[in-house]
Design a protein around this motif. Structure first.
Motif, PDB file in Angstrom:
ATOM      1  N   ASP A  45       0.588  -2.969 -18.922  1.00  0.00           N
ATOM      2  CA  ASP A  45      -0.828  -3.046 -18.566  1.00  0.00           C
ATOM      3  C   ASP A  45      -1.104  -1.941 -17.544  1.00  0.00           C
ATOM      4  OD1 ASP A  45      -3.323  -3.650 -17.329  1.00  0.00           O
ATOM      5  OD2 ASP A  45      -3.142  -5.737 -17.970  1.00  0.00           O
ATOM      6  N   ARG A  46      -1.779  -0.903 -17.966  1.00  0.00           N
ATOM      7  CA  ARG A  46      -1.968   0.262 -17.091  1.00  0.00           C
ATOM      8  C   ARG A  46      -2.851  -0.050 -15.879  1.00  0.00           C
ATOM      9  NH1 ARG A  46      -2.523   5.666 -20.908  1.00  0.00           N
ATOM     10  NH2 ARG A  46      -0.486   5.457 -21.946  1.00  0.00           N
ATOM     11  N   LYS A  47      -3.810  -0.942 -16.060  1.00  0.00           N
ATOM     12  CA  LYS A  47      -4.717  -1.257 -14.951  1.00  0.00           C
ATOM     13  C   LYS A  47      -4.054  -2.175 -13.944  1.00  0.00           C
ATOM     14  CE  LYS A  47      -9.437  -2.751 -13.937  1.00  0.00           C
ATOM     15  NZ  LYS A  47     -10.703  -3.299 -14.500  1.00  0.00           N
ATOM     16  N   TYR A  48      -3.356  -3.204 -14.431  1.00  0.00           N
ATOM     17  CA  TYR A  48      -2.715  -4.178 -13.542  1.00  0.00           C
ATOM     18  C   TYR A  48      -1.247  -4.372 -13.928  1.00  0.00           C
ATOM     19  CZ  TYR A  48      -7.561  -5.392 -12.352  1.00  0.00           C
ATOM     20  OH  TYR A  48      -8.869  -5.356 -11.950  1.00  0.00           O
ATOM     21  N   MET A  64       4.446  -1.515 -10.039  1.00  0.00           N
ATOM     22  CA  MET A  64       3.334  -0.666  -9.608  1.00  0.00           C
ATOM     23  C   MET A  64       3.817   0.692  -9.109  1.00  0.00           C
ATOM     24  SD  MET A  64       1.206  -3.586  -7.539  1.00  0.00           S
ATOM     25  CE  MET A  64       0.823  -5.172  -8.304  1.00  0.00           C
ATOM     26  N   THR A  65       3.103   1.741  -9.517  1.00  0.00           N
ATOM     27  CA  THR A  65       3.468   3.097  -9.095  1.00  0.00           C
ATOM     28  C   THR A  65       2.264   3.871  -8.551  1.00  0.00           C
ATOM     29  OG1 THR A  65       3.185   3.863 -11.386  1.00  0.00           O
ATOM     30  CG2 THR A  65       5.416   3.288 -10.684  1.00  0.00           C
ATOM     31  N   GLY A  66       1.276   3.165  -8.037  1.00  0.00           N
ATOM     32  CA  GLY A  66       0.125   3.829  -7.442  1.00  0.00           C
ATOM     33  C   GLY A  66      -1.090   3.770  -8.362  1.00  0.00           C
ATOM     34  N   PRO A  67      -2.203   4.396  -7.949  1.00  0.00           N
ATOM     35  CA  PRO A  67      -2.328   5.240  -6.760  1.00  0.00           C
ATOM     36  C   PRO A  67      -2.459   4.466  -5.444  1.00  0.00           C
ATOM     37  CG  PRO A  67      -4.432   5.109  -7.887  1.00  0.00           C
ATOM     38  CD  PRO A  67      -3.450   4.388  -8.753  1.00  0.00           C
ATOM     39  N   LEU A  68      -2.922   3.209  -5.476  1.00  0.00           N
ATOM     40  CA  LEU A  68      -3.098   2.460  -4.236  1.00  0.00           C
ATOM     41  C   LEU A  68      -1.877   1.614  -3.905  1.00  0.00           C
ATOM     42  CD1 LEU A  68      -4.877   1.539  -1.877  1.00  0.00           C
ATOM     43  CD2 LEU A  68      -5.793  -0.255  -3.373  1.00  0.00           C
ATOM     44  N   LEU A  69      -1.371   0.871  -4.884  1.00  0.00           N
ATOM     45  CA  LEU A  69      -0.246  -0.025  -4.662  1.00  0.00           C
ATOM     46  C   LEU A  69       1.028   0.529  -5.285  1.00  0.00           C
ATOM     47  CD1 LEU A  69      -2.070  -3.398  -5.342  1.00  0.00           C
ATOM     48  CD2 LEU A  69      -1.144  -2.651  -3.146  1.00  0.00           C
ATOM     49  N   HIS A  70       2.139   0.265  -4.633  1.00  0.00           N
ATOM     50  CA  HIS A  70       3.421   0.808  -5.069  1.00  0.00           C
ATOM     51  C   HIS A  70       4.497  -0.263  -4.893  1.00  0.00           C
ATOM     52  CE1 HIS A  70       6.780   3.587  -5.534  1.00  0.00           C
ATOM     53  NE2 HIS A  70       5.924   4.547  -5.832  1.00  0.00           N
ATOM     54  N   ASN A  89       0.831  -1.179   0.000  1.00  0.00           N
ATOM     55  CA  ASN A  89       0.000   0.000   0.000  1.00  0.00           C
ATOM     56  C   ASN A  89       0.878   1.244   0.000  1.00  0.00           C
ATOM     57  OD1 ASN A  89      -1.567   2.228   1.613  1.00  0.00           O
ATOM     58  ND2 ASN A  89      -3.123   0.818   0.830  1.00  0.00           N
ATOM     59  N   VAL A  90       0.409   2.292  -0.654  1.00  0.00           N
ATOM     60  CA  VAL A  90       1.202   3.514  -0.801  1.00  0.00           C
ATOM     61  C   VAL A  90       1.603   4.109   0.557  1.00  0.00           C
ATOM     62  CG1 VAL A  90      -0.784   5.075  -0.896  1.00  0.00           C
ATOM     63  CG2 VAL A  90       1.334   5.672  -2.106  1.00  0.00           C
ATOM     64  N   ALA A  91       0.873   3.778   1.623  1.00  0.00           N
ATOM     65  CA  ALA A  91       1.226   4.277   2.955  1.00  0.00           C
ATOM     66  C   ALA A  91       2.582   3.768   3.422  1.00  0.00           C
ATOM     67  CB  ALA A  91       0.145   3.874   3.971  1.00  0.00           C
ATOM     68  N   LEU A  92       3.067   2.670   2.814  1.00  0.00           N
ATOM     69  CA  LEU A  92       4.359   2.109   3.209  1.00  0.00           C
ATOM     70  C   LEU A  92       5.532   2.763   2.501  1.00  0.00           C
ATOM     71  CD1 LEU A  92       4.728  -0.179   5.311  1.00  0.00           C
ATOM     72  CD2 LEU A  92       2.417  -0.150   4.363  1.00  0.00           C
ATOM     73  N   VAL A  93       5.277   3.574   1.477  1.00  0.00           N
ATOM     74  CA  VAL A  93       6.372   4.228   0.767  1.00  0.00           C
ATOM     75  C   VAL A  93       7.148   5.109   1.749  1.00  0.00           C
ATOM     76  CG1 VAL A  93       6.978   5.878  -1.041  1.00  0.00           C
ATOM     77  CG2 VAL A  93       5.190   4.177  -1.453  1.00  0.00           C
ATOM     78  N   GLY A  94       8.453   4.897   1.837  1.00  0.00           N
ATOM     79  CA  GLY A  94       9.276   5.657   2.764  1.00  0.00           C
ATOM     80  C   GLY A  94       9.191   5.182   4.197  1.00  0.00           C
ATOM     81  N   HIS A  95       8.486   4.075   4.458  1.00  0.00           N
ATOM     82  CA  HIS A  95       8.306   3.583   5.818  1.00  0.00           C
ATOM     83  C   HIS A  95       8.797   2.134   5.961  1.00  0.00           C
ATOM     84  CE1 HIS A  95       5.280   6.933   5.715  1.00  0.00           C
ATOM     85  NE2 HIS A  95       5.929   7.195   6.829  1.00  0.00           N
TER      86      HIS A  95
END
Length: 369
Positions: free
Chosen positions: A313-316, A320-326, A143-149
């Motif tokens: 594949d832009r959807k999947y 991954m670069t977001g918006p939800l998964l990174h 999840n993007v919340a983990l970026v940098g964490h």
């Protein structure tokens, strides 16, 4: 790097007087990261905490979950107590993020017929053991919340051995990938069993992977996985440099597992069961990544990195670069070179931030090279 331009920090700890001190030192060192991760984790605030505070609904599940894991792995439980104290954050918050999958599976979802917890982590692995190459390459997606964490923990054990684990802030090492001085390494993939395949109050996946970090060999790692009554499901890619073996182990509740030995044909694993016969959630993301990986070349290490960096594949996308998964980073285990390389950014670019030597040793402590 790590999504925010900073190189992932490695913290060496130990030997420690006990597990609590180990956790406390990590919590103190990374207090700021742990606090900001918790503050921005919408799954914690929108789902886990509201559920935990609904005592009529959650008290029995949480108490059973906590009691069973504390009894099975008292040292790792003490590590979490230390982490909470060292970082000065509520213990409940630390416990909830470490047991997120085991709790999310039992939070009622209106209209949902099967367990489909909000995705916090998706990963992709491509594995091969052939005459000219033995590689395990892994995208760590979260999840993007983990970026940098995230951070790397190197633990020196009382007997002189050590392990290194890529660690999410506030969690046990490691829910992602790691290795130890016995030459044993692993990467992890989340898998989604259907609602009728899960078990309340079982052992948490974070506790099992923490235990694998202390395995002496690949057979010992399998034994540690099988000794725990897992609550939901998980997939372990076990890597042993000394024997040049990679095993893909899929697990489910009620002590079910299936082991596939990786060989010459490249083996791609996303977030779905491939060989353990079990009812699972239909995951379009994983199905799409499996199909895309099957169509891409997989003959060289460069092909593997290109595959894991694929975003056509832009959807999947696989990368991954977001918006939800990174995609937080890519880990490449080379069984012939006896190395782990960590790549930050798209693996196609090969921007290696860390290289570790992975060899069976006897009390010495090789550092990053």
């Amino acid at each position: 790097m790590d999504g925010d331009g900073k190189k992932i920090e490695m913290f060496q700890v130990g030997p420690c007087q006990d597990a609590y001190q180990f956790g406390f030192l990590i919590g103190k060192r990374f207090s700021k990261l742990i606090k900001t991760r918790l503050a921005t984790d919408f799954i914690l605030h929108n789902q886990l905490l509201p559920f935990a505070n609904n005592t009529l609904q959650s008290q029995s599940l949480l108490q059973t979950l906590f009691d069973n894991n504390k009894k099975k792995f008292p040292r790792y439980w003490d590590e979490l107590l230390g982490t909470a104290a060292g970082s000065a954050v509520p213990l409940l918050h630390i416990l909830l993020i470490n047991f997120r999958k085991e709790i999310l599976a039992f939070i009622p979802k209106e209209g949902a017929k099967s367990y489909s917890a909000d995705t916090l982590d998706d990963c992709s692995d491509v594995l091969v053991v052939g005459e000219s190459m033995a590689i395990a390459a892994h995208n760590e997606d979260a999840n993007v919340a983990l970026v940098g964490h995230t951070y790397l923990i190197k633990r020196i054990l009382p007997d002189g051995m050590f392990f290194v684990g890529y660690t999410y802030a506030g969690e046990l090492p490691s829910c992602a990938f790691g290795f130890n001085s016995h030459g044993l390494a692993f990467t992890l993939d989340s898998v989604p069993p259907a609602e009728d395949e899960i078990m309340a109050g079982g052992i948490g996946r974070n506790f099992i992977s923490r235990d694998i970090l202390e395995s002496t060999c690949i057979e010992d790692a399998i034994s540690r996985i099988r000794s725990s009554e897992i609550s939901v499901g998980h997939c372990y890619n076990l890597i042993e440099t000394s024997t040049r073996r990679i095993l893909n182990v899929e697990t489910a509740s009620r002590k079910r597992d299936s082991i596939f030995e990786v060989g010459e044909p490249p083996f791609f694993h996303a977030n779905m069961y491939l060989h353990l016969q079990i009812n699972q959630v239909h995951d379009e993301n994983s199905i799409s990544r499996q199909k895309r990986a099957a169509a891409l070349p997989k003959k060289t290490k460069e092909d593997f990195l290109s595959l894991l960096g694929d975003a056509d594949d832009r959807k999947y996308p696989i990368y991954m670069t977001g918006p939800l998964l990174h995609t937080l980073c890519t880990a490449v285990f080379d069984l012939d070179e006896h190395t782990l390389s960590i790549i930050e950014g798209n693996p196609k670019k090969g921007d290696v931030s860390h290289v570790f030597s992975i060899k069976r040793c006897h009390g010495d402590h090789p550092n990053a090279i």
